[in-house]
Design a protein around this motif. Structure first.
Motif, PDB file in Angstrom:
ATOM      1  N   UNK A  32      -5.203   1.903  -3.917  1.00 33.75           N
ATOM      2  CA  UNK A  32      -5.267   2.707  -5.135  1.00 33.75           C
ATOM      3  C   UNK A  32      -3.975   3.456  -5.433  1.00 33.75           C
ATOM      4  N   UNK A  33      -3.056   3.506  -4.468  1.00 29.78           N
ATOM      5  CA  UNK A  33      -1.773   4.174  -4.700  1.00 29.78           C
ATOM      6  C   UNK A  33      -0.655   3.186  -5.012  1.00 29.78           C
ATOM      7  N   UNK A  34      -0.964   1.906  -5.062  1.00 35.68           N
ATOM      8  CA  UNK A  34       0.026   0.907  -5.486  1.00 35.68           C
ATOM      9  C   UNK A  34       0.166   1.009  -6.996  1.00 35.68           C
ATOM     10  N   UNK A  35       1.362   1.350  -7.481  1.00 34.61           N
ATOM     11  CA  UNK A  35       1.514   1.668  -8.897  1.00 34.61           C
ATOM     12  C   UNK A  35       2.810   1.112  -9.472  1.00 34.61           C
TER      13      UNK A  35
ATOM     14  N   UNK B  93       0.851  -1.191   0.000  1.00 33.48           N
ATOM     15  CA  UNK B  93       0.000   0.000   0.000  1.00 33.48           C
ATOM     16  C   UNK B  93       0.887   1.242   0.000  1.00 33.48           C
ATOM     17  N   UNK B  94       0.620   2.166  -0.898  1.00 35.68           N
ATOM     18  CA  UNK B  94       1.423   3.380  -0.999  1.00 35.68           C
ATOM     19  C   UNK B  94       2.692   3.212  -1.810  1.00 35.68           C
ATOM     20  N   UNK B  95       2.985   2.014  -2.287  1.00 38.98           N
ATOM     21  CA  UNK B  95       4.181   1.788  -3.107  1.00 38.98           C
ATOM     22  C   UNK B  95       3.922   2.344  -4.504  1.00 38.98           C
ATOM     23  N   UNK B  96       4.527   3.512  -4.791  1.00 41.30           N
ATOM     24  CA  UNK B  96       4.257   4.179  -6.062  1.00 41.30           C
ATOM     25  C   UNK B  96       5.262   3.835  -7.153  1.00 41.30           C
TER      26      UNK B  96
ATOM     27  N   UNK C  86      -8.544  -1.955  -5.772  1.00 44.83           N
ATOM     28  CA  UNK C  86      -7.838  -1.977  -7.061  1.00 44.83           C
ATOM     29  C   UNK C  86      -6.673  -0.981  -7.089  1.00 44.83           C
ATOM     30  N   UNK C  87      -5.627  -1.350  -7.794  1.00 47.48           N
ATOM     31  CA  UNK C  87      -4.402  -0.555  -7.835  1.00 47.48           C
ATOM     32  C   UNK C  87      -4.548   0.660  -8.753  1.00 47.48           C
ATOM     33  N   UNK C  88      -3.453   1.386  -8.937  1.00 53.39           N
ATOM     34  CA  UNK C  88      -3.489   2.653  -9.679  1.00 53.39           C
ATOM     35  C   UNK C  88      -3.643   2.477 -11.184  1.00 53.39           C
ATOM     36  N   UNK C  89      -3.265   1.323 -11.713  1.00 49.94           N
ATOM     37  CA  UNK C  89      -3.406   1.109 -13.153  1.00 49.94           C
ATOM     38  C   UNK C  89      -2.211   1.577 -13.966  1.00 49.94           C
ATOM     39  N   UNK C  90      -1.011   1.267 -13.492  1.00 53.27           N
ATOM     40  CA  UNK C  90       0.216   1.559 -14.232  1.00 53.27           C
ATOM     41  C   UNK C  90       1.074   0.292 -14.301  1.00 53.27           C
TER      42      UNK C  90
END
Length: 336
Positions: free
Chosen positions: A244-247, A178-181, A269-273
């Motif tokens: 949502x910030x997992x990217x 979580x928060x892993x960008x 759901x994740x960020x979508x990248x």
């Protein structure tokens, strides 16, 4: 003039012609080829706005995951027209960025030198990397990490923490993404390698072929920086937390666990990248960040610009930890 002298003159002319041809080729194609081979665009002679534009466009077309699309062809034509009369590189940044987006999608952009600042893949993490043991469960905090950070220490911290938990009697693990960008996935996968089986962890699918991210013991190759830690394996049930910030590389790390019999993901759901990027550096300090491949999980699913749904969705990311603890306790007898 003797025949020998004539032959030498002819040979000399051929050598000169070849040399001029090679110089011309290096002038025209050198920046693109050097970027493809080393990650840095190297210009022979003056770096004009026109040459800069051509290099960005050539890289986008040849390497971008959508570089063969009609959308990119139209964006390239627009950029080439704008470049004809350009006197300064700054005049072309917006139109080139549009072309980059067309070639690589939303995960791609042209980053001017004068406006560079820590971005989603180079920012200072809000969470410190590390492993704590709660009850008999190891909880690994896995934040994003930039390509210029101390990636070996990051990976070693994760591996050593997991193996200390194993040796201390822990019976399960939670990987908190979580928060892993994003950033460099090499240290993420290497650090978590005790929990992952040897072989292909996930794949990258580009326009031409498919490449593998491979784990061998505590070493990873094919995804981000090749890296190795030490200490061996731990066959433990593993819950993966996302939001949502997992990217980007955070999503790739999530997918490395997807499809394993003894692993399950929880959260939103994740960020979508979920795609692979290459970063090409230019002499002026600008960077081209270009999406070159889609992520493919061991399940056969391919991802790029859509969020990745966890195996067990929760209403919020905060609820993911409680759900993961419940799963570990009910399925594997691990309390946390």
């Amino acid at each position: 003039m003797s025949t020998a002298k004539k032959i030498l003159l002819v040979l000399g002319g051929v050598v000169v012609a070849i040399g001029l041809a090679l110089a011309a080729a290096c002038y025209a194609w050198g920046p693109t080829l050097s970027a493809q081979m080393t990650g840095q665009a190297r210009f022979l002679g003056k770096d004009s706005p026109q040459r800069y534009a051509r290099t960005v466009l050539d890289l986008s077309e040849s390497m971008g995951v959508y570089g063969d699309s009609e959308e990119f062809a139209a964006a390239r034509a627009k950029a080439e027209e704008a470049a004809k009369g350009a006197e300064h590189q700054a005049e072309l940044l917006d139109v080139l960025d549009q072309a980059v987006h067309a070639a690589g999608g939303k995960h791609s952009r042209l980053i001017p030198a004068e406006t560079q600042q820590p971005d989603a893949e180079e920012s200072t993490p809000t969470t410190q990397v590390g492993v704590t043991t709660v009850g008999n469960v190891a909880v690994a905090a896995v934040p994003g990490i930039g390509r210029h950070d101390d990636i070996q220490q990051y990976a070693d911290t994760l591996t050593s923490g997991l193996l200390e938990a194993r040796d201390g009697g822990a019976c399960g693990a939670i990987v908190d993404l979580r928060g892993n960008d994003g950033g460099d996935m090499g240290p993420m996968i290497a650090g978590l390698s005790p929990l992952l089986p040897d072989g292909t962890a996930l794949e990258f699918v580009n326009r031409v072929n498919t490449s593998q991210v491979t784990i061998d013991g505590n070493a990873v190759s094919g995804g981000g920086t090749p890296l190795e830690t030490a200490g061996g394996k731990w066959e433990a049930p593993t819950a993966v937390l996302v939001d949502a910030t997992t990217a980007s590389s955070g999503e790739a790390t999530m997918l490395a666990f997807r499809g394993l019999d003894d692993s399950r993901s929880f959260g939103t759901p994740t960020a979508g990248y979920a795609s692979a990027n290459m970063v090409y550096d230019f002499p002026d300090g600008s960077e081209l960040m270009l999406t070159v491949a889609k992520d493919k999980a061991r399940t056969g699913e391919e991802f790029a610009e859509d969020p990745v749904a966890p195996d067990s969705p929760t209403a919020t990311g905060d609820e993911a930890l409680d759900e993961a603890k419940t799963w570990l306790r009910e399925q594997h007898g691990c309390g946390a």
